[in-house]
Design an enzyme around this catalytic site. Structure first.
Site, PDB file in Angstrom:
ATOM      1  N   ASP A  16      21.052  59.052 -30.577  1.00 13.77           N
ATOM      2  CA  ASP A  16      19.886  58.428 -29.941  1.00 13.77           C
ATOM      3  C   ASP A  16      19.861  56.929 -30.221  1.00 13.77           C
ATOM      4  OD1 ASP A  16      17.436  58.203 -28.613  1.00 13.77           O
ATOM      5  OD2 ASP A  16      16.710  60.081 -29.420  1.00 13.77           O
ATOM      6  N   HIS A  19      21.402  54.218 -27.775  1.00 17.13           N
ATOM      7  CA  HIS A  19      20.643  53.547 -26.708  1.00 17.13           C
ATOM      8  C   HIS A  19      20.199  52.152 -27.152  1.00 17.13           C
ATOM      9  CE1 HIS A  19      20.312  57.003 -24.045  1.00 17.13           C
ATOM     10  NE2 HIS A  19      19.832  57.755 -25.007  1.00 17.13           N
ATOM     11  N   HIS A 196      11.617  67.001 -31.785  1.00 14.79           N
ATOM     12  CA  HIS A 196      12.251  65.679 -31.718  1.00 14.79           C
ATOM     13  C   HIS A 196      11.209  64.716 -31.161  1.00 14.79           C
ATOM     14  CE1 HIS A 196      15.693  62.891 -30.498  1.00 14.79           C
ATOM     15  NE2 HIS A 196      14.736  62.492 -29.668  1.00 14.79           N
ATOM     16  N   HIS A 198       9.542  60.608 -30.508  1.00 13.97           N
ATOM     17  CA  HIS A 198       9.735  59.157 -30.392  1.00 13.97           C
ATOM     18  C   HIS A 198       8.432  58.463 -30.752  1.00 13.97           C
ATOM     19  CE1 HIS A 198      13.809  58.479 -28.766  1.00 13.97           C
ATOM     20  NE2 HIS A 198      13.702  59.743 -28.400  1.00 13.97           N
ATOM     21  N   TYR A 287      10.778  58.096 -19.870  1.00 12.40           N
ATOM     22  CA  TYR A 287      11.942  58.400 -20.715  1.00 12.40           C
ATOM     23  C   TYR A 287      12.300  57.186 -21.582  1.00 12.40           C
ATOM     24  CZ  TYR A 287      16.414  60.913 -21.390  1.00 12.40           C
ATOM     25  OH  TYR A 287      17.474  61.605 -21.892  1.00 12.40           O
TER      26      TYR A 287
END
Length: 343
Positions: A16, A19, A196, A198, A287
């Site tokens: 991840d 990115h 998971h 963010h 996203y």
């Protein structure tokens, strides 16, 4: 350090986090990070392009290094940790999955949009056939009601998934929404449940602790918060918080803090923080990996990246539709020019 584990942490900075640095990991960086994670006794380390196996492309961003070389490097220095990969059916194929398996990975996480679990059947079954641990990864979990999420999770379980994850790809879920989703999966699945998160709304840690409280035992974190958008639940902070709560992770806190400070911080191209664009990701439910793409489009078309992200949220654009980012930017500029000429 205890070896007892109440939860199993998967460290995602080498996937991840790709990115956040434009998929520019080198073999040397992966060797250093993976060895330090192994020394800290982290159970799983995920390594691949940010968009999973075979993600290196003009659409998603070219990798600096062949991801198979990165996976091979991580495997070579891991004695305690198991190496995992992410695969999105339609981006990665069975060929890449077999190639990664031959390099010595132990787990494959098969990721789909939250309403498209049916496309994961073949890849989950192949994962099991290859002798690997199989994980179903339901992305953008905020975009489906709980009943739909349960339906999709049960599909993944029926295909053979050992674990199914609730994935807050946009960092948009509120704590009570995480609670009801994890509780519903825990009540309807026999397999493990994971989470998971963010940090776009500064809720990754709170949401992760809620998920653990509701019975999630597979938890993702990224050291120094290195991940898409505003980053993920910060692993070393999670380990510390769990210790305060009496939750055993089996991870060495001091070694994680040293890794974050001395090895990962120098890799960061900028501090991993909640800036205006990553905040909009969570606010609009977009996203997290769209952030850099939207910023590039904003610069190209001389437009505010926030306007692009808000419009993408209104259109409910999902991962895999990165080409829409440029289209939306062009449309917004065209609309602006028409309004200007009409004045």
């Amino acid at each position: 350090m205890t070896t007892k584990r109440d939860i199993l942490i998967t460290e995602v900075a080498l996937r991840d986090g790709s990115h956040a640095i434009g998929h520019q990991y080198t073999v040397e960086q992966v060797l250093a990070v993976a060895k330090a994670l192994d020394d800290a006794n982290v159970p799983y380390i995920e390594v691949s392009h940010g968009d999973g196996l075979a993600g290196s492309s003009l659409q998603y961003g070219r990798s600096k290094t062949d991801e198979m070389k990165l996976i091979e490097a991580a495997v070579s220095v891991s004695n305690n940790s198991k190496i995992a990969v992410l695969l999105l059916p339609g981006i990665g194929t069975m060929t890449e999955l077999r190639e990664a398996a031959n390099l010595g990975i132990h787990m494959a996480r098969i990721a789909t949009h939250v309403t498209e679990a049916d496309v994961s059947a073949q890849h989950i079954q192949l994962t099991k056939d290859l002798g690997l641990e199989a994980v179903g990864f339901l992305m953008m979990a905020h975009m489906a009601p709980v009943e739909k999420l349960v339906e999709q999770a049960k599909l993944m379980e029926s295909y053979g998934a050992d674990t199914v994850y609730v994935v807050d790809s946009a960092g948009a879920l509120m704590p009570h929404e995480v609670k009801e989703r994890i509780r519903a999966l825990r009540g309807n699945l026999q397999c493990n449940v994971g989470f998971h998160g963010h940090n776009n709304l500064s809720l990754a840690m709170a949401n992760t602790l809620v998920a653990i409280e509701e019975g999630a035992t597979r938890i993702d974190g990224s050291v120094r918060c290195l991940g898409a958008g505003a980053g993920n639940t910060q692993t070393e902070v999670l380990v510390a918080a769990c210790e305060r709560l009496g939750i055993q992770t089996g991870v060495d806190l001091y070694k994680m803090m040293d890794l974050a400070e001395e090895i990962v911080a120098p890799i960061l191209q900028r501090p991993q923080e909640i800036d205006r664009d990553s905040l909009v990701l969570g606010y609009a439910g977009v996203y997290s990996s769209f952030r850099l793409h939207a910023q590039r489009a904003a610069k190209k078309f001389n437009i505010d990246a926030r306007d692009i992200l808000i419009e993408l949220g209104k259109r409910k654009v999902v991962g895999g539709q990165e080409d829409m980012i440029v289209d939306v930017a062009a449309e917004l500029v065209s609309k602006r020019n028409l309004q200007t000429s009409a004045q």
